[in-house]
Scaffold this motif. Structure first.
Motif, mmCIF file in Angstrom:
data_model
loop_
_atom_site.group_PDB
_atom_site.id
_atom_site.type_symbol
_atom_site.label_atom_id
_atom_site.label_comp_id
_atom_site.label_asym_id
_atom_site.label_seq_id
_atom_site.Cartn_x
_atom_site.Cartn_y
_atom_site.Cartn_z
ATOM 1 N N ASN A 130 -0.719 2.448 2.614
ATOM 2 C CA ASN A 130 -0.127 1.733 1.479
ATOM 3 C C ASN A 130 0.041 0.241 1.718
ATOM 4 N N ARG A 138 -0.892 1.709 -6.839
ATOM 5 C CA ARG A 138 -2.013 2.375 -6.180
ATOM 6 C C ARG A 138 -3.190 2.468 -7.136
ATOM 7 N N TYR A 147 -8.848 -1.003 -0.769
ATOM 8 C CA TYR A 147 -7.812 -1.572 0.077
ATOM 9 C C TYR A 147 -8.433 -2.572 1.051
ATOM 10 N N HIS A 193 1.483 8.478 2.883
ATOM 11 C CA HIS A 193 2.409 7.818 1.951
ATOM 12 C C HIS A 193 2.340 8.399 0.545
#
Length: 222
Positions: A130, A138, A147, A193
């Motif tokens: 995360n 997200r 990411y 997460h």
């Protein structure tokens, strides 16, 4: 120009049993700044972890054939300056761009090179966490390649090729989770997460079954 890295040529023996090794690296948070943590502390801890791992591998190799080393980068390699707005910026020693650059340098030279130099077959998996994203929301799909760790992992993959490390293979999944095989048993790798994942056996077993069904496999652990 990246210098070619010399690797050892380990010997195997039919008298020895095969053995697999896993190095698990997660929540390093390069760029995090506290009273007791910064880049220098981070680098010392990573170096110590890998030095101990290399010593263990060398010791075990006297009695076993090391058939494979699995290195799992499981996310939160960087702290991230935008995850929680101004609070995240205050917790950072430097910018996201520098966090990525320092991560590539740190994990390639302090983790991959020392382990790869042993000469064993190495599979590396790169999972997103995360803190590795650029905001609090997200992504709906393909988080693994959205990411910032995607750039970190792909840069290290290219460095491995330029350094001539032919004993290394990479897996950078586009999802936030994937699995690896160790002697015919599947193990799922995920940062943890996701909503509902708690550090207790019941929650982990539930998540194991969920991910195994999504991947279409039988998994032994997560």
């Amino acid at each position: 120009k990246i210098e070619k890295i010399t690797v050892a040529k380990p010997k195997t023996s039919k008298k020895k049993k095969n053995m697999g090794v896993e190095l698990f690296i997660s929540d390093v948070h390069v760029g995090l700044k506290t009273k007791s943590y910064n880049l220098d502390v981070c680098e010392r801890r990573v170096s110590k972890y890998v030095e101990d791992a290399v010593k263990d591998i060398q010791r075990y190799s006297k009695d076993f054939n090391i058939s494979k080393i699995q290195i799992n980068f499981a996310g939160d390699l960087i702290q991230g300056e935008h995850l929680h707005g101004a609070d995240s910026q205050h917790s950072c020693e430097f910018s996201d761009a520098k966090q990525m650059a320092e991560s590539i340098r740190l994990f390639f030279y302090k983790v991959i090179v020392p382990v790869a130099s042993l000469g064993y077959k190495i599979d590396i998996m790169g999972i997103a966490g995360n803190h590795d994203r650029q905001g609090k929301d997200r992504p709906v799909t393909n988080a693994g390649e959205r990411y910032l760790t995607y750039t970190i992992y792909k840069a290290m993959e290219m460095l491995c090729k330029e350094a001539g490390l032919k004993n290394i293979s990479w897996d950078v999944p586009i999802k936030e989770y994937s699995y690896f095989d160790m002697f015919g048993h599947n193990f799922i790798v995920e940062h943890g997460h996701a909503k509902g994942i708690q550090p207790n056996s019941t929650a982990l077993e539930k998540q194991l079954l969920k991910r195994a069904n999504q991947l279409g496999i039988i998994a032994k652990g997560i």
